[in-house]
Design a protein around this motif. Structure first.
Motif, short mmCIF file in Angstrom:
data_model
loop_
_atom_site.label_atom_id
_atom_site.label_comp_id
_atom_site.label_asym_id
_atom_site.label_seq_id
_atom_site.Cartn_x
_atom_site.Cartn_y
_atom_site.Cartn_z
N ALA A 320 0.84 -1.20 0.00
CA ALA A 320 0.00 0.00 0.00
C ALA A 320 0.88 1.25 0.00
N TYR A 321 0.37 2.35 -0.59
CA TYR A 321 1.12 3.60 -0.63
C TYR A 321 0.15 4.77 -0.49
N THR A 322 0.72 5.97 -0.24
CA THR A 322 -0.09 7.19 -0.14
C THR A 322 0.38 8.20 -1.18
N CYS A 325 3.89 9.81 -0.48
CA CYS A 325 5.03 8.93 -0.18
C CYS A 325 6.31 9.52 -0.76
N LYS A 389 -1.05 7.39 5.89
CA LYS A 389 0.26 6.73 5.92
C LYS A 389 0.28 5.60 6.95
N ALA A 392 -1.17 2.59 5.46
CA ALA A 392 -0.23 1.96 4.53
C ALA A 392 0.77 1.09 5.27
#
Length: 406
Positions: A320-322, A325, A389, A392
């Protein structure tokens, strides 16, 4: 005879004069008064004909000043055995915070002066020189009053008493060390007062290396010998092993950032190969169709439609990412602005496995759009966009089922 008589007469006269002088001197000294005199730290016996203390001081070249301390009034009569003391006053500068004044005193020590001037201090206050120090003319005495300052060191917060004038002095006084990566507010040269709050944010940066399994990609290939709609596993896949190096930043003990800075493949994964049939079923002859079907007019077979409408299913490795990032712009490879759409369901894919723009369903995530790519997203790997975050980090790395809906 006359000359001898005259000579004797002269000698007798001279002897008489000397005798009278000697007797006068004896009488002068015998009538002196004996007194003890203390001056300039010295004490001694003095014989004097002075009638008053003022006359005695004049004899001894002692000139009392306004602030000097005398054991007797200058007009007092001098009597036998009198103990006369003269203490010369010292001029001392006393600085008590912003209040500065000059005082005259005959006290011997700093502490005696403070008692004399009714200057009170508490244990936390700082007096320089020490109260036990002897006073010297022209000396300066400084009194620093202690006050309370709030100090937050990491997650620990307390009120401390201090006489420091700057943040740097406070840190040294409290034996608090600040490392290069730590964040200090305000800066070390900032002035302190009772309303000040000093915050030290503890920052720890470490590099962690882990070995992780990588999922194997599933590859499909068309097989003309296999009936349309049928699938057959040609070869089973096997996971690989990759060594990943992360830079982890902790702030006050909590992970603030985790960035992948290096990756080494220790073992290559092996594709799982599935054959997908493309062979069309044999068509019935018109005669056979006429004799074997009782379907009403207009009815059609849905077997081929059902086969073609099946979603392609893959086993994928998901992270998972934001939008914010490290190295991210917040805009996907297809132009979706994730900053403006933080709840948008978007996944990053390898376009060779899942075409960009495809609508997909991801196990545990829901329906999303394949709208982004990534440098580490190769083969059967996907990256799921989330708005937070912390979410994530908590997602970690999982194997999930992915269906390509279109």
């Amino acid at each position: 005879m006359k000359n001898i008589f005259t000579s004797k007469l002269l000698w007798m006269s001279a002897a008489s004069v000397l005798t009278i002088a000697f007797i006068s001197i004896l009488l002068f000294h015998s009538t002196k008064t004996s007194v003890q005199v203390s001056a300039d730290g010295e004490k001694g016996l003095v014989r004097t004909h002075a009638d008053t203390v003022a006359e005695l001081f004049e004899e001894l070249n002692i000139e009392p000043e306004e602030h000097d301390e005398l054991s007797h009034s200058l007009s007092d009569s001098v009597t036998y055995g009198m103990d006369i003391e003269h203490k010369e006053a010292k001029e001392i500068q006393v600085s008590d915070g912003d209040d500065v004044q000059n005082v005259y005193t005959t006290a011997s020590t700093v502490g005696q002066l403070m008692t004399e001037e009714d200057i009170g201090v508490k244990d936390r206050d700082h007096v320089s020189p020490e109260p036990s120090e002897s006073l010297e003319n022209g000396m300066s005495i400084s009194i620093d009053r202690a006050f309370q300052v709030t100090v937050k060191d990491g997650t620990n917060e307390e009120e401390v008493w201090t006489t420091a004038s700057t943040v740097d002095e406070l840190l040294k006084e409290q034996a608090i060390s600040v490392e290069e990566e730590d964040r200090l507010n305000p800066e070390t040269d900032a002035e302190l007062d009772a309303a000040q709050r000093v915050t030290i944010t503890r920052v720890e940066k470490t590099v962690k290396t882990t070995e992780e399994e990588t999922d194997y990609p599933t590859v499909t290939k068309q097989d003309g010998d296999l009936a349309e709609g049928k699938e057959k596993v040609v070869s089973e896949g096997s996971t690989g092993i990759v060594e990943r190096e992360y830079r982890i930043t902790k702030v006050n003990g909590n992970i603030e950032d985790r960035v992948l800075i290096g990756e080494t493949v220790k073992k290559e994964s092996r594709d799982r190969v599935i054959a997908v049939g493309t062979k069309e079923p044999e068509r019935k002859t018109a005669v056979a169709a006429a004799t074997t079907t009782d379907e009403p007019s207009g009815a059609t077979s849905t077997s081929s439609t059902d086969a073609s409408s099946k979603a392609r299913t893959l086993q994928m490795e998901a992270t998972a990412y934001t939008a914010d990032c490290a190295g991210c712009s917040g805009v996907t490879a297809t132009g979706v602005d994730l900053n403006a759409n933080p709840d948008k369901k978007v996944i990053a894919v390898d376009p060779n496995v899942i075409p960009l723009g495809s609508e997909v369903w991801v196990e545990g995530y829901g329906t999303a759009v394949a709208a982004d790519t990534g440098g580490a997203i190769n083969g059967n790997r996907i990256d799921l966009h989330v708005s937070d975050k912390g979410e994530a980090f908590n997602f970690g790395r999982k194997r999930v089922q992915v269906k390509i809906l279109d």
